[in-house]
Design a protein around this motif. Sequence first.
Motif, PDB file in Angstrom:
ATOM      1  N   GLY B  87       0.939  -1.342   0.117  1.00 48.48           N
ATOM      2  CA  GLY B  87       0.088   0.039  -0.025  1.00 48.48           C
ATOM      3  C   GLY B  87       0.923   1.362   0.111  1.00 48.48           C
ATOM      4  O   GLY B  87       0.469   2.418  -0.418  1.00 48.48           O
ATOM      5  N   ARG B  97       8.298   8.323  -0.256  1.00 51.37           N
ATOM      6  CA  ARG B  97       7.557   7.116  -0.242  1.00 51.37           C
ATOM      7  C   ARG B  97       6.613   7.269  -1.439  1.00 51.37           C
ATOM      8  O   ARG B  97       6.431   8.371  -2.033  1.00 51.37           O
ATOM      9  N   PHE B  99       2.857   5.559  -3.015  1.00 47.90           N
ATOM     10  CA  PHE B  99       1.647   5.034  -2.853  1.00 47.90           C
ATOM     11  C   PHE B  99       0.960   4.343  -3.855  1.00 47.90           C
ATOM     12  O   PHE B  99       0.108   5.242  -4.766  1.00 47.90           O
ATOM     13  N   PRO B 100       1.128   2.968  -4.366  1.00 47.98           N
ATOM     14  CA  PRO B 100       0.345   2.597  -5.526  1.00 47.98           C
ATOM     15  C   PRO B 100      -1.136   2.721  -5.263  1.00 47.98           C
ATOM     16  O   PRO B 100      -1.620   2.390  -4.158  1.00 47.98           O
ATOM     17  N   HIS B 101      -1.855   2.974  -6.323  1.00 45.05           N
ATOM     18  CA  HIS B 101      -3.455   2.777  -6.109  1.00 45.05           C
ATOM     19  C   HIS B 101      -3.743   1.376  -6.319  1.00 45.05           C
ATOM     20  O   HIS B 101      -3.539   0.656  -7.318  1.00 45.05           O
ATOM     21  N   LEU B 102      -4.213   0.724  -5.232  1.00 41.48           N
ATOM     22  CA  LEU B 102      -4.250  -0.614  -5.431  1.00 41.48           C
ATOM     23  C   LEU B 102      -5.508  -1.238  -6.145  1.00 41.48           C
ATOM     24  O   LEU B 102      -6.502  -0.618  -6.235  1.00 41.48           O
ATOM     25  N   PRO B 103      -5.384  -2.451  -6.683  1.00 39.32           N
ATOM     26  CA  PRO B 103      -6.370  -2.785  -7.534  1.00 39.32           C
ATOM     27  C   PRO B 103      -7.549  -3.302  -6.642  1.00 39.32           C
ATOM     28  O   PRO B 103      -7.531  -3.101  -5.342  1.00 39.32           O
ATOM     29  N   LEU B 105     -10.480  -4.767  -4.290  1.00 42.72           N
ATOM     30  CA  LEU B 105     -10.252  -5.738  -3.331  1.00 42.72           C
ATOM     31  C   LEU B 105     -10.838  -7.115  -3.735  1.00 42.72           C
ATOM     32  O   LEU B 105     -10.439  -8.128  -3.558  1.00 42.72           O
ATOM     33  N   SER B 113      -2.637  -5.553   2.910  1.00 39.13           N
ATOM     34  CA  SER B 113      -1.599  -4.411   2.341  1.00 39.13           C
ATOM     35  C   SER B 113      -0.458  -3.826   3.552  1.00 39.13           C
ATOM     36  O   SER B 113      -0.922  -4.142   4.733  1.00 39.13           O
ATOM     37  N   SER B 149       0.316   5.919 -10.924  1.00 43.36           N
ATOM     38  CA  SER B 149       0.136   5.103  -9.793  1.00 43.36           C
ATOM     39  C   SER B 149      -0.548   3.967  -9.705  1.00 43.36           C
ATOM     40  O   SER B 149      -0.400   2.846  -8.808  1.00 43.36           O
ATOM     41  N   SER B 150      -1.476   3.681 -10.591  1.00 42.66           N
ATOM     42  CA  SER B 150      -2.406   2.412 -10.814  1.00 42.66           C
ATOM     43  C   SER B 150      -1.404   1.441 -11.474  1.00 42.66           C
ATOM     44  O   SER B 150      -1.460   0.300 -11.444  1.00 42.66           O
TER      45      SER B 150
END
Lengths: 329, 272
Positions: B87, B97, B99-103, B105, B113, B149-150
């Motif tokens: 995350g 730092r 921050f990946p945009h997470l897929p 859930l 994460s 980020s995605s």
Amino acid sequence: MDTIYIEEQISEHPRTLAILKRYPKARLVSIDRYNEVFNNASQNFRKQKQNPALILAKKEGERVLPTPDQYHIGGQHNYYFSHMLNCIYDCRYCFLQGMYRSANYVVFVNYEDFFADIETITAQHKKPSWYFSGYDCDSLALEPITQFVEQCLDAFSEIPQAWLELRTKSTQIRPLLNREAIDNCVVAFSLSPEEIVQAEEHKTASLEKRINALQQLQAHGWKIGLRFDPLIQASEFERLYGRMFEQVLSAIDIEAVHSVSLGPFRLPRDFHKKMIKLYPDSKLLSAQLEYNGTHVSYPESTEKAMIDWCEATLLSRISSEQYFPCVSS
Amino acid sequence: MNLPCIVTALPAESRPFFEHFKLQGRELNGLQLYSCERCLLLQTGVGKLAAASKMAALLQECPDITGVVNIGIAGADAPIGTQLVAGCVEDAGSGKRWFPHLPPLRALPDLKSVVVQTHDKPETQYKNGIAFDMEAAGIFSAARGKLDSSSVQCIKVVSDNHSSLVSAIDKSQVFNWMASCIPVVDIMIDLMADPIRDQVRQVDEFTESAAQKVHFTVTQLHQLHRMTTQHLTLCSSLPTLYGSDAKSILQRLKDELAATPLSYTNPMVKDA
């Protein structure tokens, strides 16, 4: 919400804890300030819009700002504020797509600071001040999670010289129906013909449902506003908009409507540039638009014909005192 | 090469993907790369600097890469073999730092994460919510300048913890842990598909082809590109270009677009 970013400084705030309780499975990520995620340069709004994350933050600095000159519904002192950034809907014409790098939702949990600022500003004016809440978000759409409006109405009921406009496309009106209407609040619905709702206003309530919400609110004593904004050009424009005006105006008590406004589709030039890169496959954004100084709009003659026709149609049913064109000079 | 790229550090981390994706090795200006129709694989070697330099070199050679999935082993306060998604990726040295945009859930329901913290040497002060690795920050520092980020993600499998030390890791375990991540990587690769890639490619090719036949200035080429995109969107077809010079071609295309009606008629919506 699949992912929730939380500013460390509000991680123990009661509203943060209440919101987190609703999402026990969400992935939680601790952050220092919301802008390290929200304002990061390398983001794709379109991709993020498929599963936006929630960012819980504290709003620092200026919370209540003056509106542009043409943005008013009769008041002399006009301000806007945003307890939330971004919207759960996905309207293809929305300027937020061009304004923000991120499609994530930011919710500022320090509501009391907004209310205190509004109280202070209101006290600076002899005449009533207006506060518009649905500028950077939809006022009601996320209400089940934020419960902002509920607390905002409590605050405004204590400041009679402050007028609130809630602007929405949502039918989340239960908090308004569960309480008595207050005099200094207008619940304004953005309205478009159903064909345009289906084609361009993704994830929003249908026109019929919005009309139904307007009826319920009016019956409950709330002042309502009609916002035909933005007007979208179409080859069958008069048929679509004429039918919508009839649908809306025949369903409500016209005399009791607080205000009606019209606004053409316009975007700042930079926002438009960004939006056509994000959505090259959007018909609305591919239509003939012209650069007009710092803005992009329909060709002047097209825009004027749309506004003139709508204005004439509306003014045959509503009084001129109810009408606010909301057109920049 | 409009493909996503899997990025690993070690041969043992790469091996299951060679077999699954049937990757073929090739050299690209001194860079050892593996590829198939669905994806590429880059093996960077150990450490942040090696990862950053190899990642940057690949993006220089293949600027149209659509995404990066860094996968590898990490130490964490979690059971051995646990799969984690970053995350946040943090460079322990600089504090920087990402921050990946997470897929969604629903696509990866079983991945917890964590913060993936990149150190220069193996780190064993295991803490809750943090996984230690040696490459992720290098990969992110190079890739996030080019990709959003995605499109840059990081998956780690716990290889060492309080009760199982770094020195106990063996290659066959690594192979098995990485093999268990193949379904996750498959999903990530699918999610990185660009929904407008085909349209953009069609318009790029059309514009390039037109520029070979008629001379366009840079500004005119931008106009042609935009109007071709509009035509494809509004008329569902590429335009036919009329005229012998750029100016007249663009004017006729502009007139055609202006005359194209935008209709919202929808048979599902009935007149009141």
